[in-house]
Every structure is written in structure tokens, then in C-alpha cells.
Write an enzyme that holds these catalytic residues in place. Structure first.
Site, short mmCIF file in Angstrom:
data_model
loop_
_atom_site.label_atom_id
_atom_site.label_comp_id
_atom_site.label_asym_id
_atom_site.label_seq_id
_atom_site.Cartn_x
_atom_site.Cartn_y
_atom_site.Cartn_z
N HIS A 46 126.05 -8.40 57.54
CA HIS A 46 125.61 -7.08 58.02
C HIS A 46 125.53 -7.13 59.53
O HIS A 46 124.80 -7.94 60.10
CB HIS A 46 124.23 -6.74 57.43
CG HIS A 46 123.58 -5.57 58.10
ND1 HIS A 46 124.23 -4.37 58.30
CD2 HIS A 46 122.34 -5.41 58.64
CE1 HIS A 46 123.41 -3.53 58.92
NE2 HIS A 46 122.26 -4.14 59.15
N TYR A 68 145.90 -3.83 55.50
CA TYR A 68 144.89 -4.88 55.52
C TYR A 68 143.49 -4.33 55.28
O TYR A 68 142.65 -4.97 54.66
CB TYR A 68 144.98 -5.65 56.84
CG TYR A 68 146.35 -6.25 57.01
CD1 TYR A 68 146.72 -7.39 56.30
CD2 TYR A 68 147.31 -5.62 57.80
CE1 TYR A 68 148.00 -7.92 56.41
CE2 TYR A 68 148.59 -6.14 57.91
CZ TYR A 68 148.93 -7.28 57.21
OH TYR A 68 150.19 -7.78 57.30
#
Length: 220
Positions: free
Chosen positions: A100, A127
Site C-alpha cells: 500500500h 501489462y
């Protein structure tokens, strides 16, 4: 438990990996000050970076260890955002690690109005589709609000990553390096999205996305 779960023998190595990737993310400007947190799944719980810790200056011995009930077992005081990680792990059995960050471009996108809450970044590159797929936007909650954990839990089973409004991304992966690389791909796509926002774009179409899913056996 998934194959990504570590045995006690692996815990030392995983602590070193958290320190390595934390330093790398910090040195490349993907996290600043004491923002962001990293966790890794173990066989008897999980490791998490401490509260108010700079990811560029982590001590492997001081990483917090928690059990699956969220109890602090050892190490420094865990990040106040531990519940974000726990919610993701509880819904994604294959998640071996979670990253995070408050990375600049992803956080910038999270502050924009008019986003599609079910998929807030377009599939600009193959991607991004391969590493993130669809990226739902979670409404704003104040930092540390336990209700945010419930909001994540509602989406984590179907999505490996979410974007927290006015905050930043939460990204899971089968391993720590997979979670870090996916986070970096998200940040680069957010950067492209912002660079192109006043220009006509050509995102991948449904047929192109379906081909990626089939060829690379992506989980949708």
C-alpha cells in the site's frame, strides 16, 4: 493456505525482502516520509511494516508480526492500516504479500472526479491488464477508519488491487516481488493516464483483453 505462505524457516528471508523492497520503493520516490506499508503472509500470521516507519529505513528485526486474529505478536507497533492488509488476505487465499503506497500519480488519480468506480483506469497497456486487470475505486474514508476494511473486503475477492479515494492503491500479489511489480505497473499506468488526459487515447478493446486473458491464463 496457498503456496505463497512461508514456513518459519523462510521468515528471516522474507523480513530481508521487505527491507529490500521498502528501500527500493523509497529511493525511487514511490513513497515518501513515513507513508505506505508492506506485508507478507506467513504460515502462522503475517509480517507488517511498523507505524510511522519510513520504508527506506526499515529494520528486519523490528517488523511487526501479527496472528490471523489481528493480534500483535512481536516487533514494533504495526501500521494503523493493518486492517487493510488483513481484509485483503482474508478474501484472497492466494495473496502472499500486499503493498500500500501513496505514490504520486496513483494518488493523483484517486483525487479526480468523474472516475468509473468499477474500473477507474483504462486498459492503456497489456501489462496493466496482465498485472492489475480492473481497478475499482473505494470511496473516501478517513485514515484508520475500520469501515475501510469492510469496503475492501467487498471487492478483494474479485480484484487483486483497489484504489482508495484521496489516498492511494492497495495491491496484492502471490509473492512480495509480484505485489511490488504490480504496484509499479499501476503507478506507471496512472502516470500515462494523467499525461494523456487531454488527448484522444486508444485503450485495448475487449477482444484484445480477452486474448490476453486466454494466452496468459489471467484470473478475472
Amino acid at each position: 493456505m496457498s503456496a505463497a505462505v512461508a514456513t518459519g524457516r523462510d521468515e528471516h528471508r522474507l523480513r530481508e525482502e521487505i527491507v529490500h523492497f521498502g528501500r527500493s520503493l523509497f529511493n525511487r520516490g514511490l513513497t515518501a516520509g513515513s507513508s505506505g506499508n508492506i506485508s507478507v503472509r506467513l504460515d502462522d500470521g503475517w509480517l507488517l511494516t511498523p507505524t510511522n516507519a519510513c520504508l527506506g529505513e526499515l529494520d528486519p528485526a523490528e517488523l511487526a508480526k501479527l496472528d490471523w486474529d489481528g493480534r500483535h505478536v512481536s516487533g514494533a507497533q504495526p501500521s494503523k492500516e493493518a486492517f487493510l492488509h488483513r481484509s485483503m488476505y482474508e478474501e484472497r487465499a492466494g495473496a502472499g504479500a500486499i503493498v500500500h503506497l501513496h505514490s504520486t500519480h496513483s494518488a493523483a488519480v484517486s483525487c479526480m472526479g468523474g472516475l468509473d468506480c468499477e474500473d477507474c483506469l483504462p486498459p492503456l497497456t497489456a501489462y496493466f491488464v496482465m498485472k492489475i486487470g480492473k481497478l475499482p475505486l473505494i470511496p473516501y474514508y478517513r485514515p484508520g477508519d475500520p469501515a475501510l476494511g469492510d469496503a475492501i473486503r467487498g471487492l478483494a475477492r474479485k480484484h487483486c488491487a483497489v484504489l482508495l479515494a484521496n489516498h492511494g492503491p492497495v495491491v496484492s500479489g502471490t509473492t512480495l516481488d509480484a505485489a511490488v511489480y504490480a504496484t509499479e505497473e499501476l503507478e506507471e499506468t496512472a502516470k500515462l493516464f494523467l499525461l494523456l488526459r487531454d488527448l484522444p487515447t486508444r485503450p485495448l478493446n475487449d477482444a484484445q483483453i480477452d486474448e490476453l486473458v486466454r494466452v496468459f491464463k489471467l484470473q478475472r
